[in-house]
Design a protein around this motif. Structure first.
Motif, short mmCIF file in Angstrom:
data_model
loop_
_atom_site.label_atom_id
_atom_site.label_comp_id
_atom_site.label_asym_id
_atom_site.label_seq_id
_atom_site.Cartn_x
_atom_site.Cartn_y
_atom_site.Cartn_z
N LEU A 285 2.17 1.84 -1.02
CA LEU A 285 1.08 1.00 -1.51
C LEU A 285 -0.06 1.84 -2.07
O LEU A 285 -0.88 1.34 -2.83
CB LEU A 285 0.57 0.09 -0.39
CG LEU A 285 1.64 -0.84 0.19
CD1 LEU A 285 1.06 -1.69 1.31
CD2 LEU A 285 2.26 -1.73 -0.89
N TYR A 286 -0.10 3.11 -1.71
CA TYR A 286 -1.06 4.02 -2.32
C TYR A 286 -0.90 4.02 -3.85
O TYR A 286 -1.87 4.09 -4.59
CB TYR A 286 -0.83 5.44 -1.84
CG TYR A 286 -1.45 5.84 -0.53
CD1 TYR A 286 -2.82 5.90 -0.37
CD2 TYR A 286 -0.64 6.24 0.54
CE1 TYR A 286 -3.38 6.34 0.83
CE2 TYR A 286 -1.20 6.68 1.74
CZ TYR A 286 -2.58 6.72 1.87
OH TYR A 286 -3.13 7.16 3.06
N GLY A 287 0.34 4.00 -4.30
CA GLY A 287 0.61 4.08 -5.73
C GLY A 287 0.73 2.72 -6.40
O GLY A 287 0.94 2.66 -7.61
N TYR A 288 0.59 1.65 -5.65
CA TYR A 288 0.80 0.30 -6.18
C TYR A 288 -0.17 -0.01 -7.32
O TYR A 288 -1.33 0.36 -7.27
CB TYR A 288 0.64 -0.73 -5.06
CG TYR A 288 0.90 -2.15 -5.49
CD1 TYR A 288 2.21 -2.59 -5.71
CD2 TYR A 288 -0.15 -3.02 -5.71
CE1 TYR A 288 2.45 -3.89 -6.11
CE2 TYR A 288 0.09 -4.33 -6.10
CZ TYR A 288 1.39 -4.76 -6.31
OH TYR A 288 1.63 -6.05 -6.73
N ASP A 289 0.34 -0.68 -8.33
CA ASP A 289 -0.47 -1.11 -9.49
C ASP A 289 -1.18 0.09 -10.13
O ASP A 289 -2.38 0.08 -10.35
CB ASP A 289 -1.48 -2.18 -9.07
CG ASP A 289 -2.06 -2.92 -10.27
OD1 ASP A 289 -1.50 -2.82 -11.37
OD2 ASP A 289 -3.08 -3.61 -10.09
N ASP A 290 -0.37 1.10 -10.46
CA ASP A 290 -0.89 2.29 -11.15
C ASP A 290 -2.02 2.96 -10.37
O ASP A 290 -3.08 3.27 -10.91
CB ASP A 290 -1.36 1.92 -12.56
CG ASP A 290 -1.56 3.14 -13.45
OD1 ASP A 290 -0.89 4.16 -13.23
OD2 ASP A 290 -2.39 3.06 -14.39
N SER A 433 -15.53 -2.34 -19.24
CA SER A 433 -14.48 -2.72 -18.29
C SER A 433 -13.30 -3.34 -18.99
O SER A 433 -13.41 -3.89 -20.08
CB SER A 433 -15.05 -3.71 -17.27
OG SER A 433 -15.43 -4.90 -17.92
N SER A 434 -12.16 -3.23 -18.32
CA SER A 434 -10.94 -3.83 -18.81
C SER A 434 -10.62 -5.08 -18.03
O SER A 434 -10.76 -5.12 -16.82
CB SER A 434 -9.78 -2.83 -18.66
OG SER A 434 -8.55 -3.50 -18.78
N THR A 435 -10.19 -6.11 -18.69
CA THR A 435 -9.78 -7.34 -18.01
C THR A 435 -8.37 -7.72 -18.40
O THR A 435 -7.95 -8.85 -18.25
CB THR A 435 -10.73 -8.49 -18.36
OG1 THR A 435 -10.78 -8.68 -19.78
CG2 THR A 435 -12.14 -8.21 -17.86
N GLU A 436 -7.60 -6.76 -18.89
CA GLU A 436 -6.22 -7.02 -19.28
C GLU A 436 -5.28 -6.63 -18.16
O GLU A 436 -5.55 -5.71 -17.40
CB GLU A 436 -5.85 -6.21 -20.55
CG GLU A 436 -6.66 -6.60 -21.77
CD GLU A 436 -6.46 -8.05 -22.15
OE1 GLU A 436 -5.32 -8.52 -22.08
OE2 GLU A 436 -7.44 -8.71 -22.49
N PRO A 437 -4.14 -7.30 -18.02
CA PRO A 437 -3.16 -6.90 -17.01
C PRO A 437 -2.70 -5.48 -17.24
O PRO A 437 -2.64 -5.00 -18.36
CB PRO A 437 -2.01 -7.90 -17.22
CG PRO A 437 -2.65 -9.06 -17.91
CD PRO A 437 -3.73 -8.48 -18.76
N SER A 438 -2.36 -4.81 -16.14
CA SER A 438 -1.91 -3.43 -16.23
C SER A 438 -0.59 -3.34 -16.97
O SER A 438 0.35 -4.08 -16.71
CB SER A 438 -1.74 -2.86 -14.82
OG SER A 438 -1.15 -1.60 -14.88
N SER A 439 -0.49 -2.42 -17.90
CA SER A 439 0.75 -2.22 -18.64
C SER A 439 1.65 -1.22 -17.96
O SER A 439 2.83 -1.10 -18.28
CB SER A 439 0.43 -1.71 -20.05
OG SER A 439 -0.12 -0.42 -19.98
N GLY A 440 1.06 -0.42 -17.05
CA GLY A 440 1.84 0.60 -16.35
C GLY A 440 1.92 1.90 -17.11
O GLY A 440 2.41 2.89 -16.59
N ALA A 441 1.47 1.94 -18.37
CA ALA A 441 1.52 3.18 -19.13
C ALA A 441 0.45 4.13 -18.63
O ALA A 441 -0.66 3.73 -18.33
CB ALA A 441 1.29 2.88 -20.61
N SER A 442 0.77 5.41 -18.59
CA SER A 442 -0.17 6.40 -18.08
C SER A 442 -0.01 7.70 -18.85
O SER A 442 0.81 8.53 -18.50
CB SER A 442 0.04 6.63 -16.59
OG SER A 442 -0.18 5.46 -15.86
#
Length: 490
Positions: A285-290, A433-442
């Motif tokens: 869960l440390y890494g959850y949602d980028d 700020s961002s209000t878009e869902p996470s895309s997971g790209a990093s």
């Protein structure tokens, strides 16, 4: 319900390095690891070996433990049949949390030194309470008591679960009958209040208790319930409600930063505790949602160090269902005292910078300032000084993981605590700020040269420098405090 205001966009983080594979989100089919909450067998062996070798900063952390009055083998328990917390009740919960910290500290000291007197004391405390305690009562604060002291009690018991004299079945029964039900009920019903009435840390105490009891009792359903709430719960303790906005610079707002510093630090410590316990059961869960929690911890660390942080105004509903109602708006981050500390940072810093090799410059800096971390009894005599078990300098300082260790999943090496997943982020300045869902790209990014832990340099010089620092601002509160009409409970 106060919905999450946003998530990270794709241009936020540092990607996982070559060979660092993402860990599975869960380990549903794996057997439970014991000990497997805040400390594993490998962790305990590391502490003992480092202290025996006289290695810094472990020795300084161990000295904090041995100096604490709760860690003495002469401690004698004072069990009660009913524990009360909250106005209008004969509050006696201080007895409980002092005994819990004595059990935990003696158990930890036993693992480091092998001195059986400390194990005997820990076992005596735990057996005394499981033989007498039947309920936790009081005002709404009873939910805080069941949550906070439930997760702490379970952690102390986990450290002596195989001791010949410890009555594990009776202790497990107490945890299932006394501590878990109020915490589970709170997550479902929130004491009859609207879902946002209770701040983030109320949920987090309940979540930590349910998870810890699940691990102690090998109860997969409880563990799954807690993990699911972390990810998708409707209350303010789930990760996207606790950390509702991720900014393009990688800082992620901590909701309770709009309330006050003490409760924000409590929340970060509780979420870190939750993530560490889950990690040691193979659940990342440390890494959850980028790495959303890392971004939130970076935000709170920078803010607590006196740095400017962005804050998106939010309004939460308060009141009882079908009863009175109202609302409260937080329009900016509250003021801070840069000298306020809780023993929460070493665990978080060592996960991200040592296990994962990621950059976390603000968390690293505040970890150095807080070191060596103490525990219950070292941060004031009131309940807030006992909200964390502490001693992170001793317990969580670790060597930087090798590439192969960092790429291992927690489920494949939970007992060694050497794996993880996710990506980190740079954290500096203020931006839109961002209000878009996470895309997971990093996309790949650099690491701070000042982040000694993440670059693989020794953290001893950083710790040594920090221990010589006196009060930086003389306790002066920065003049950014939002006006408050009353003092809310935890």
């Amino acid at each position: 319900m106060l919905k999450a205001a946003g998530a990270a966009t794709g241009a936020v983080g540092i990607g996982i390095g070559a060979g660092m594979a993402a860990a599975p989100a869960t380990a549903a089919g794996a057997p439970f690891a014991h000990p497997g909450m805040l400390h594993t067998t490998a962790d305990l062996k590391r502490m003992a070996a480092k202290v025996k070798a006289g290695a810094s900063p472990y020795t300084a952390g161990f000295e904090k433990l041995t100096a604490n009055r709760h860690s003495q083998s002469t401690w004698r328990p004072n069990p009660q049949a009913t524990i009360y917390r909250g106005a209008g009740s004969p509050q006696n919960y201080t007895i409980l949390y002092n005994d819990i910290h004595a059990a935990y500290q003696n158990a930890l000291r036993w693992h480091v030194t092998g001195e059986s007197a400390h194990a005997d004391t820990a076992v005596a405390v735990l057996n005394a309470w499981s033989g007498k305690l039947t309920s936790v009562a009081g005002s709404a604060d009873r939910f805080l008591a069941s949550g906070l002291y439930g997760y702490q009690f379970a952690n102390a018991a986990e450290l002596v679960r195989d001791h010949d004299d410890f009555d594990l079945p009776r202790f497990q029964k107490m945890m299932r009958d006394v501590f878990a039900p109020p915490s589970e009920d709170f997550l479902k019903n929130h004491n009859g209040a609207v879902i946002t009435n209770y701040w983030t840390n109320w949920d987090l105490t309940a979540m930590a208790c349910v998870l810890a009891v699940g691990i102690l009792c090998d109860d997969r359903a409880k563990v799954d319930t807690a993990v699911e709430y972390f990810k998708h719960g409707e209350g303010l303790g789930s990760i996207r409600n606790a950390i509702p906005v991720v900014h393009s610079d990688g800082l992620a707002e901590w909701l309770e930063a709009g309330r006050d510093q003490g409760h924000a630090l409590l929340g970060v410590g509780l979420m870190g505790t939750f993530c560490e316990m889950a990690w040691n059961q193979g659940i990342d869960l440390y890494g959850y949602d980028d790495n959303r929690f890392l971004k939130g911890a970076q935000y709170v660390a920078k803010w607590s160090l006196g740095g400017d942080v962005p804050y998106t105004a939010n309004t939460r509903r308060k009141g009882a269902i079908n009863g009175w109602s109202g609302s409260e708006t937080a329009s900016g981050a509250a003021g801070v005292d840069p000298n306020m500390m809780r023993p929460i940072w070493a665990m978080i810093a060592n996960h991200y910078t040592k296990r994962r090799g990621l950059s976390a410059q603000y968390v690293t800096r505040i970890t150095a300032r807080a070191a060596p971390e103490g525990g219950g009894g070292d941060y004031g005599p009131n309940s807030g000084g006992y909200d964390q078990l502490g001693f992170g300098t001793l317990a969580f300082t670790r060597d930087k993981a090798t590439a192969s260790e960092a790429s291992a999943s927690p489920s494949s090496s939970a007992s060694a605590s050497t794996a993880g997943s996710g990506s980190s982020s740079r954290s500096s300045g203020t931006s839109k700020s961002s209000t878009e869902p996470s895309s997971g790209a990093s996309p790949q990014g650099g690491k701070s040269d000042t982040d000694l832990a993440s670059t693989g340099s020794s953290d001893v010089p950083l710790w040594t420098a920090a221990t010589g620092v006196t009060a930086v601002a003389g306790g002066l509160l920065l003049l950014r405090r939002r006006g408050q009409t009353r003092r809310d409970p935890e």
